[in-house]
Write an enzyme that holds these catalytic residues in place. Structure first.
Site, PDB file in Angstrom:
ATOM      1  N   LYS A  74       0.846  -1.200   0.000  1.00 53.30           N
ATOM      2  CA  LYS A  74       0.000   0.000   0.000  1.00 53.30           C
ATOM      3  C   LYS A  74       0.877   1.245   0.000  1.00 53.30           C
ATOM      4  O   LYS A  74       1.850   1.320   0.772  1.00 53.30           O
ATOM      5  CB  LYS A  74      -0.878  -0.038   1.262  1.00 53.30           C
ATOM      6  N   SER A 149      -9.544   1.450   3.202  1.00 48.60           N
ATOM      7  CA  SER A 149      -8.758   2.295   2.324  1.00 48.60           C
ATOM      8  C   SER A 149      -7.709   1.514   1.517  1.00 48.60           C
ATOM      9  O   SER A 149      -7.221   2.042   0.521  1.00 48.60           O
ATOM     10  CB  SER A 149      -8.076   3.395   3.143  1.00 48.60           C
ATOM     11  N   SER A 173      -9.491  -0.887   7.330  1.00 44.28           N
ATOM     12  CA  SER A 173      -8.978  -0.783   5.960  1.00 44.28           C
ATOM     13  C   SER A 173      -8.318  -2.023   5.393  1.00 44.28           C
ATOM     14  O   SER A 173      -8.016  -2.059   4.210  1.00 44.28           O
ATOM     15  CB  SER A 173      -7.997   0.377   5.863  1.00 44.28           C
TER      16      SER A 173
HETATM   17  N1  GLN Z   1     -12.938   3.701   6.940  1.00 41.09           N
HETATM   18  C1  GLN Z   1     -12.202   4.103   8.090  1.00 41.09           C
HETATM   19  C2  GLN Z   1     -11.833   5.558   7.981  1.00 41.09           C
HETATM   20  O1  GLN Z   1     -12.104   6.133   6.993  1.00 41.09           O
HETATM   21  C3  GLN Z   1     -10.994   3.245   8.270  1.00 41.09           C
HETATM   22  C4  GLN Z   1      -9.854   3.619   7.423  1.00 41.09           C
HETATM   23  C5  GLN Z   1      -8.615   2.835   7.759  1.00 41.09           C
HETATM   24  O2  GLN Z   1      -8.674   1.797   8.407  1.00 41.09           O
HETATM   25  N2  GLN Z   1      -7.479   3.367   7.351  1.00 41.09           N
HETATM   26  O3  GLN Z   1     -11.285   6.118   8.854  1.00 41.09           O
END
Ligand code: GLN
Length: 480
Positions: A74, A149, A173
């Site tokens: 990532k 994400s 994410s």
């Molecule tokens: N969807 C969550 C957020 O937007 C988690 C994102 C993540 O785990 N980086 O904060």
């Protein structure tokens, strides 16, 4: 039907039927063919060449747990010889001067980083649509999101472009895109894997995690990256993945079923396969314990207050002076203001504003402190739950993959998708998602949440389940 595509590929390389170079070239060709998924921000040829050379030496010396296999990372994890963009315009040209501990460990174990994957900008998002490099597509249905994400890492593994990939999980994410894409993803215990070199979003929540198509492969990669790191002050001294002898069944395992994790918008088409999977685990010898964790209903607001507060503080360094591309301006304030206004996307700006607001004098008690109190309560309730069970089984996401654009400009609805995943982050617990069925042709994910440092137990249970099921062997039709 336990399988290990990673071990199989490493075996071919070790046997001379393939080589790190050929495996990397194959992966790059597959990535090219699947360009429509927009899973990658960069193909990292130079970096891959360095890794290949090292992998060959490691394989020759018989010391390469990852055996020269190509992996994807990532693009929020700092790697040398590549850019690290965080999918932000602000960092589009940023090259990190140092390597993250996790990717350093991957390379040391013989993995070859072939590309950096797309994500929601700075890991803020649930769908993979909030990237300055465009949305990633779900390999099962390109009109749907892969989840975020860590969108590109999940899509890349689901389309079998690479056997494993790294993501990060602050509020889901890794598990959310694993569920939407029909693959396996683990978020380890907080402190199990080093955060050094992960561009911080919510520091008290962030953990690097692993994607693979089989739980057996999650274990191989996690074993390579877990461990104490003096370069991360929140790294656990006892970090490391315990070796276990894989049990044949789930005899003696007590599975907690928490009704709150099936409420709050969990659709029937997801709840059905998840309950069926729990039934199957029961047939494999597990017993079921019904539990309540009251505070879960406050997990979303508590998470978004804490994550945004930490993000507002962490992202202050991206000012065009210390980090990030610099806009022109007449004085320093104007330079900073313009760099940030032009560089950050709308969702990131929203989080910085939310986070700054909840930390303001006059609001900090009402919001930030309250959220911290809720977090404490949730941690305590999880602790009492784990006195009665060994792991908790739940959906990973309330629905199957949404359509692109489905949440439109309703961020609060998007935040609601995180209802099943954020509790584990708030409590610092390990959790994984594995495929457990399909609804209207789209994958459904089963989440297993464990007590702190029970990562190996979660993997054991996932492997036992996968030994008897074949959901994880399903590949999107176009990528078979
Ligand atoms: N969807 C969550 C957020 O937007 C988690 C994102 C993540 O785990 N980086 O904060």
């Amino acid at each position: 039907m336990n399988s290990s595509p990673l071990a199989a590929l490493a075996g071919q390389i070790a046997a001379g039927e393939s080589s790190p170079e050929k495996a990397a070239a194959d992966a790059c060709a597959a990535i090219d063919r699947a360009a429509v998924l927009n899973a990658f921000i960069q193909i990292t040829e130079k970096r891959a060449a360095t890794d290949i050379e090292r992998a060959e030496q490691l394989i020759d010396s018989g010391n390469s747990p990852l055996g020269g296999v190509p992996v994807a990372v990532k693009d929020i994890i700092c790697t040398l010889e590549t850019r690290t963009t965080c999918a932000s315009k602000l960092l589009a040209e940023f090259t990190s001067p140092y390597e993250a501990t996790v990717t350093g460990l991957l390379a040391k174990a013989g993995a070859v980083v072939v590309g950096k994957t797309n994500l929601d900008e700075f890991a803020m998002g649930t769908t993979g649509e909030h990237s300055a490099f465009g949305a990633t597509r779900n390999p099962w249905d390109r009109q749907r999101v892969p989840g975020g994400s860590s969108s590109g890492s999940a899509a890349a593994v689901a389309a079998r472009l690479v056997v494993a990939a790294l993501g990060t999980d602050t509020g889901g994410s890794v598990r959310m895109p694993a569920a939407y894409c029909g693959i396996c993803g683990i978020k380890p215990t907080y402190g199990m894997v080093s955060r050094r070199g992960l561009v911080a979003y919510g520091s008290s929540l962030d953990q690097a995690g692993v994607f693979a198509s089989a739980a057996a492969d999650l274990r191989i990669v996690l074993a390579a990256i877990a461990g104490h790191d003096p370069g991360d002050s929140t790294s656990r001294p006892d970090a490391g993945l315990a070796e276990t002898v894989l049990p044949e069944n789930l005899n003696g395992i007590r599975i907690g079923v928490v009704e709150q994790l099936f409420g709050q918008g969990v659709s029937d088409e997801v709840a059905g396969p998840v309950r069926a999977a729990i039934g199957q685990m029961q047939q494999l010898g597990a017993s079921i314990v019904k539990l309540e964790i009251e505070s879960i209903r406050h997990a979303i607001p508590a998470y978004y207050i804490i994550a945004c507060a930490e993000a507002a503080s962490n992202l202050s360094r991206f000012d065009g002076i210390r980090y990030g591309s610099r806009a022109s301006g007449e004085d320093i304030e104007q330079v900073i203001m313009r760099s940030r206004s032009q560089g950050f996307g709308a969702e990131v700006k929203r989080r910085i504003m939310l986070g700054s607001f909840v930390l303001c004098h006059g609001y900090i008690d009402a919001y930030y402190r309250k959220a911290q109190q809720l977090r404490r309560k949730l941690i305590d309730e999880f602790a009492s739950a784990f006195a009665q069970c060994d792991l908790i089984a739940a959906p990973a996401a309330p629905t199957t993959a949404p359509r692109l654009g489905e949440f439109g400009d309703d961020p609060v609805r998007m935040y609601g998708q995180d209802v099943c995943t954020v509790p584990a982050n708030l409590a610092g617990l390990p959790a994984l998602s594995i495929p457990c069925g399909f609804a209207a042709g789209l994958p459904v994910g089963l989440q297993l949440i464990g007590a702190k440092m029970s990562d190996a137990l979660l993997l054991d249970c996932a492997q036992v389940y996968q030994g008897k099921t074949d959901f994880h062997l399903q590949v999107p039709p176009e990528y078979q």
